[in-house]
Design an enzyme around this catalytic site. Structure first.
Site, mmCIF file in Angstrom:
data_model
loop_
_atom_site.group_PDB
_atom_site.id
_atom_site.type_symbol
_atom_site.label_atom_id
_atom_site.label_comp_id
_atom_site.label_asym_id
_atom_site.label_seq_id
_atom_site.Cartn_x
_atom_site.Cartn_y
_atom_site.Cartn_z
ATOM 1 N NE ARG D 284 -23.438 12.894 -56.384
ATOM 2 C CZ ARG D 284 -23.711 12.402 -55.365
ATOM 3 N NH1 ARG D 284 -22.579 11.343 -55.047
ATOM 4 N NH2 ARG D 284 -24.456 12.604 -54.401
ATOM 5 C CG HIS D 288 -24.413 8.104 -56.960
ATOM 6 N ND1 HIS D 288 -22.933 7.836 -57.324
ATOM 7 C CD2 HIS D 288 -24.626 6.590 -57.498
ATOM 8 C CE1 HIS D 288 -22.635 6.874 -58.036
ATOM 9 N NE2 HIS D 288 -23.582 6.010 -57.922
ATOM 10 C CE1 TYR D 297 -24.701 12.048 -50.561
ATOM 11 C CE2 TYR D 297 -26.790 10.403 -50.655
ATOM 12 C CZ TYR D 297 -25.756 11.138 -51.509
ATOM 13 O OH TYR D 297 -25.840 11.156 -52.804
HETATM 14 C C1 LIG Z 1 -16.882 -2.741 -57.304
HETATM 15 C C2 LIG Z 1 -17.921 -1.962 -57.064
HETATM 16 N N1 LIG Z 1 -18.570 -1.777 -55.877
HETATM 17 C C3 LIG Z 1 -19.603 -0.845 -55.716
HETATM 18 C C4 LIG Z 1 -20.381 -0.354 -56.816
HETATM 19 C C5 LIG Z 1 -21.662 0.628 -56.575
HETATM 20 N N2 LIG Z 1 -21.018 1.805 -56.773
HETATM 21 C C6 LIG Z 1 -21.510 2.490 -57.793
HETATM 22 S S1 LIG Z 1 -20.936 3.977 -57.903
HETATM 23 C C7 LIG Z 1 -20.488 4.056 -56.431
HETATM 24 C C8 LIG Z 1 -19.573 5.112 -55.734
HETATM 25 C C9 LIG Z 1 -18.462 5.568 -56.724
HETATM 26 O O1 LIG Z 1 -17.815 6.642 -56.373
HETATM 27 P P1 LIG Z 1 -16.723 7.353 -57.097
HETATM 28 O O2 LIG Z 1 -15.608 6.313 -57.470
HETATM 29 O O3 LIG Z 1 -16.305 8.595 -56.187
HETATM 30 O O4 LIG Z 1 -17.479 7.914 -58.297
HETATM 31 P P2 LIG Z 1 -18.607 8.963 -58.637
HETATM 32 O O5 LIG Z 1 -19.805 8.271 -58.458
HETATM 33 O O6 LIG Z 1 -18.479 10.103 -57.379
HETATM 34 O O7 LIG Z 1 -18.636 9.504 -59.782
HETATM 35 C C10 LIG Z 1 -20.803 2.796 -55.929
HETATM 36 C C11 LIG Z 1 -20.242 2.142 -54.470
HETATM 37 C C12 LIG Z 1 -19.654 -0.602 -58.090
HETATM 38 N N3 LIG Z 1 -20.183 0.095 -58.981
HETATM 39 N N4 LIG Z 1 -18.695 -1.440 -58.002
#
Ligand SMILES: Cc1ncc(C[n+]2csc(CCOP(=O)(O)OP(=O)(O)O)c2C)c(N)n1
Ligand SMILES: Cc1ncc(C[n+]2csc(CCOP(=O)(O)OP(=O)(O)O)c2C)c(N)n1
Ligand SMILES: [Mg+2]
Ligand SMILES: [Mg+2]
Lengths: 326, 390, 326, 390
Positions: D284, D288, D297
């Protein structure tokens, strides 16, 4: 006098810091609570000062977070868990409802689970879906849990420490849209009991009950009403389980009218419980039915509609008018 | 520890006991297990000792008789549970029949300071940990929902919501690490439970934090009416690999293998390498619970096939063949079994119903205004009948 | 007249059978629903007749069951999901609340999720923990779900088919302790609307509202009250979301008094919503506050205490007396 | 399909196209990838074609240019999303910067009748499926919570609750099997999501029912501020093995490899062998979301290291070196990008707020008495202002 002015979010940070300092068993855990300091920066700086062992970035799994927090509590720790947003608490719901809430009773009191679950909740911040919900009724209905929500920095500071000190699981609802609101915090004060309501404004014509983010809105409504010559008493409930019905009752016995305000949908919401119980307690005092102002029976709407969805000044005053018209 | 446990659990693994039963001669005679090479076995269904390259075990005659006794007594009070349910003394009883070796073997591998998180069928583990059987029966009688003090035997309450306890075990193990202790934890669960998200999440947490927890899956082939193929298309022990920790399948009807493998797994966790998964391949000989009717979903043939692999029988054959236990031992154990059954029966029959006001107790540690209000209202309501009665 | 007498559980079986016959898109899925026919035998014989492809034994994972049911519904199927016992719905709560309930709105109506979730609920069967709970308020609070509960065989038969026919997700609460109660089922009748309440007994002094397992208890209470010369009107609510407030209102306008009875804990329970709304609608008609009879704010107790915990005749009549004393 | 997609998605995998770019000579020159042998790569960061024993691919110049164009245009409107958020037109934007190859490659492997279940960052997949970018932006502007018709492009709504959609995808795939169809499904999720119980449960269901679903995990190294090591201590593609189906790790910045591997995975699922996991190893590049501040971080160094592996750059080098695209192509693509950005910008700026009464719509398909009541009350309340205003 040691009072400092600080934002509500900052007051929680300070409170967590104090708890981490005072009791080596206190842990902070959740997604992104470490280096990032949480998406709202509420845990900012804590990992740096207390280490990864006490301020723990967890895998992305809410059931796992709460479930392991229970295990840590069984080992003698006092975990303070962060759920990133209201809408993401549901994967942990089973652990909260079937385990966290019931283990003390299951063990006939031989187990205590001093776990705090912090949930930034409520709307008004223009967020996408699942980031603006008010699920408190879904927890308050469940025996074994306590549910509280501060409306201001001072309460945030003290109620967090009291929640951590409590030997019962506490769901700590943080009014996220008030995170940046500043208030006086006197760290040398002696706080009142955690579950006691507070008369935030005295009045004589009608009582308004609210908690968390809606307290400020209700205070504004009361100010507006005052200009029209109406004296509203505003009660900051602070605790949704248990509810300090005595304080509400005393107020309603004085005013004869009650409007309950919350962001959560009205249907099966906390306003229903308050209305039902206060009506029973104050049947002969009520000049009007208890009216409820809250969210509609709809998924929280997209941000461009939230102003319409959320109780605001006008909708509160409309209900006040209706109650006074009886 | 209560008196009925065979031996005090040691603070350290009992590796240095002096009198060994497998003499070099015997060892030389030991055969490789005939069956699945992936299945760790140290004692064949026919009662023959076999060696496994990775899992040696060397027990004294005392220890072997102790394992036998644990299994026999567990089976005895378990059978009593079934009987008591039939007689209406219990609402329900989940029998462990057939799983004695998996439970006794794994539990005997634990140290006192280790902690067990059971599901609802681990009566054999409870026994070894020293929990009086009567205490287990209370919840199935309906007088409480568990109610023993988990910390007095490091044996957590039974957990009915499938899979939940795997996370508690993991969190507890994380706490051990934080404390700098070298204790370990066993999380017990079933083949069905392996499908629950909570179990997968516990694998993730345990792996990421290197938590000292052994995931002990008793694959008894059935989750109520569903065979294990409804939960996984590959052997369950392999699940661990994808989370980055080792898994091993052990003959769950072989108490020696269960003991050896669990011991090694616990040592693995203690050494800071994180979790391990043990799949004990066994069979639920009875119904799922006394409410269940297995004839609706499985053939009696299958059960019969497993009878030949009975965990108690094979150890008895071994003890007899090796002259490690005499008739007196077996006779007195039978008496002990009968006595234990009687003791449990009497304890249950005289177990009092909880006071109705107990409904309002232990909901909160620090109290709750509504509970106080409801308690008072209920007491007043009850009193009103007394008054009317006057 | 084609009426047959059958047990409530059997009526559901027949209803599922009819639905499976009439619409090839209907599926039945859950733990042990196949060969075993479910732990209550509600799906008995269905897999034998419709095959493993339509009556599906699932892995032991409730979130997975509901989550895949959603996917199947997206593909055009109409899954009827069984949750084995009330206390085991919580692992699926996230999928139900954040996905099943909201996807229709999220898609601006372009997706429909005709999923029925069957939950045998309530106590009175002497079971162990998690097998006797009444979690309906936790679902009724959530917009996007409909919640119903039959009290008798005929309703069970018809309401199940109507729920399956509904294009909305329906949480179908089955009063497990009434499974074996027999009643007339007329398979040729034309059923009334799914969400309409039914006046189960007419009366003039006081209205009692109940649903599911408590209807029978309330009918017994009404019979007992009649012997004391008190005429109770009993309303079988049938639907907890939406609630047919019109029928309740009409009754309360006549009787002036209302007692709501359910097994679920009173605190934040459905009785609160009914009390609040009916008080608002019937403020000038109510001679007494709406009283609620239900479970205590406690985990469901061990079986030997459930008679004390559950609302029974005496507790209902006590509240009736209290309401009539105003 | 909308006009902007490069090529109509074929009903069958495009295996038999006639004009091939890799001539035998070229093939002979192809090198083995230098890096991780477990990582499938067909185009090095330097733009060199390499062969992989299990994954051949043979694309026409047109197809190669098409992939390039997809990636460039995706990046263009994604950048527009970031800009629009900065300008206050959007509340939030999760940029896919750096993940174009993983998304375009995997999506181009799909047939029209296949179905994609995205998380919230799959703008590139949406693009390939033919979803107009404006539609994606609506939910980040706050005018709806998704709102496109999933069935018009077989592209499900964005799902924000992490991991949930993996189960929807699996259920959908189970339905395909029931229908006797040979379509397949891709479930997209992230490295963080791999920890969610729902994802594990979807693995279980898909394996047990042999569901035709490809689990496509974009391991972009971060879940907000948490590196992948906080989710797993072994490579994520290995997770599948423990559930009994194959997993493979592909260079997620290599669009050819992503296409080839996903194509093979989809074929695998179509053949009735059940699911497959693809881990696309990528990065990425941006924050985020626009709310995030990655400087808190992670080191900029890390990001810089990945810049050299840019998915667009390497394909451009290849196209140029092989003479497969001329300056005109790149120039006109740049114009097209600008035009697309402009189109999206204008569409957003003129996107109307929903009518407030929309709050009460589409909550139930069959209506709900309370919603009707609340709608009416709200309308009356609103009307009361109008009256007062008179
Ligand atoms: C159940 C849940 N917990 C927390 C979140 C908050 N949240 C949104 S994106 C994220 C990180 C997701 O990481 P990843 O699965 O690696 O996907 P990326 O964003 O890197 O594409 C979090 C913790 C959420 N959307 N849903
Ligand atoms: C979350 C949850 N779902 C369903 C049940 C009902 N239930 C009780 S035991 C059981 C089967 C468990 O099978 P397994 O994990 O193999 O353990 P075993 O009973 O074979 O020891 C089920 C489905 C439950 N207790 N918890
Ligand atoms: Mg089993
Ligand atoms: Mg990621």
């Amino acid at each position: 006098m040691a009072a400092e002015k600080m934002a509500l979010a900052k007051a929680i940070t300070e409170s967590l810091r104090t708890s981490l300092e005072q009791d080596s068993k206190v842990l902070v855990m959740g997604e992104d609570v470490g280096k990032l300091g949480g998406v709202f920066r509420v845990t900012d700086g804590l990992q740096k000062d207390f280490g990864e062992d006490r301020v723990i970035d967890t895998p992305l799994a809410e059931s796992g977070i709460v479930g392991t927090a229970i295990g840590l509590a069984l080992r003698g720790y006092r975990p303070v868990v962060e759920i990133q947003f209201d809408g993401f608490v549901f994967p942990a719901y089973d652990q909260i409802v079937t385990q966290l809430a019931k283990m003390h009773a299951r063990a006939l009191g031989k187990i205590k689970l001093p776990v705090v679950i912090r949930i930034p909740y409520g709307g008004g911040i223009g967020a996408v879906e699942h980031h603006s919900e008010s699920p408190e009724a879904l927890f308050a209905h469940v025996a074994g849990l306590k549910c509280v929500s501060p409306s201001n920095a001072s309460d945030a500071y003290w109620m967090m420490q009291q929640s951590i000190a409590s030997d019962d699981p506490v769901i700590f609802f943080e009014p996220k849209r008030r995170y940046w609101d500043k208030g006086e915090v006197d760290k040398t004060a002696i706080p009142g009991p955690l579950h006691k309501a507070r008369v935030a404004r005295e009045g004589s014509d009608l009582t308004v009950v609210a908690y968390g983010p809606m307290v400020k809105t209700c205070m504004e409504a009361a100010a507006a009403a005052a200009e029209e010559g109406r004296s509203l008493e505003v009660i900051d409930l602070r605790s949704m389980s248990p509810i300090d019905f005595d304080t509400v009752q005393a107020s309603v016995e004085k005013t004869g009218r009650l409007v309950v305000v919350h962001e959560a949908p009205v249907f099966y919401g906390s306003g229903a419980e308050i209305a039902a119980r206060i009506t029973e307690r104050c049947f002969y005092h009520l000049e009007a039915p208890v009216l409820r102002v809250g969210g509609y029976h709809a998924p929280y709407p997209p941000a461009r509609l939230e102003e319409e969805y959320l109780p605001g000044l006008d909708r509160i005053l409309d209900s006040v008018d209706r109650a006074l018209a009886y | 520890m209560t008196v009925e446990s065979t031996a005090a659990r040691s603070k350290q693994p009992r590796r240095s006991s002096s009198k060994r039963t497998s003499s070099p001669k015997k060892k030389a005679a030991a055969k490789k297990p005939a069956g699945d090479p992936g299945l760790v076995q140290l004692l064949t269904p026919e009662g023959e000792r076999v060696e496994h390259p990775d899992y040696a075990i060397d027990l004294t005659a005392d220890e072997l008789r102790g394992l036998y006794r644990d299994m026999v007594l567990t089976r005895a009070f378990d059978a009593e549970g079934v009987t008591l349910q039939r007689q209406g003394e219990l609402g329900l009883w989940p029998s462990l029949l057939g799983q004695e070796a998996a439970q006794v073997g794994s539990a005997r591998a634990m140290r006192d300071d280790d902690y067990a998180f059971p599901t609802y069928r681990e009566h054999g583990v409870a026994w070894v940990r020293g929990v009086p059987p009567e205490n287990l029966l209370g919840m199935f009688r309906g007088v409480n929902n568990g109610g023993w003090d988990p910390n007095s035997n490091n044996f957590h309450l039974y957990t009915i919501v499938i899979g939940s306890q795997a996370l508690h075990a993991t969190g507890y193990a994380m706490g051990i690490t934080k404390d700098g202790a070298d204790s370990s934890v066993i999380a017990y669960f079933g083949d069905g439970a392996s499908s629950q998200g909570d179990v997968a999440e516990s694998f993730t947490f345990a792996a990421v934090y290197n938590a000292p927890v052994v995931f002990f899956c008793q694959n008894n082939q059935w989750a109520i009416s569903e065979p294990t193929e409804k939960q996984s298309r590959v052997p369950l022990y392999r699940r661990a690999d994808g989370f980055g920790f080792p898994g091993v399948r052990v003959d769950g009807n072989d108490v020696l293998a269960c003991l050896a493998v669990t011991r090694a797994a616990l040592e693995h966790t203690r050494s800071g390498q994180g979790p391990m998964l043990v799949e004990a391949y066994t069979y639920r000989m009875g119904a799922h619970t006394t409410s269940d009717d297995p004839t609706r979903y499985r053939e009696d043939e299958e059960r019969k096939g497993w009878e030949a692999k009975d965990p108690i029988l094979r150890l008895r054959t071994y003890l007899e063949n090796e002259g490690l236990a005499d008739e007196d031992f077996f006779a007195s154990l039978e008496e002990e079994s009968t006595a234990l059954g009687k003791r449990v029966r009497e304890a249950i029959r005289t177990m009092e119903n909880p006071d109705e006001m107990a409904m309002f107790e232990n909901i909160y540690a620090d109290g709750h205004a509504l509970v106080d209000e409801e308690r008072a209202a209920y007491a007043a309501y009850q009193a009103s009948f007394a008054e009317e009665g006057n």
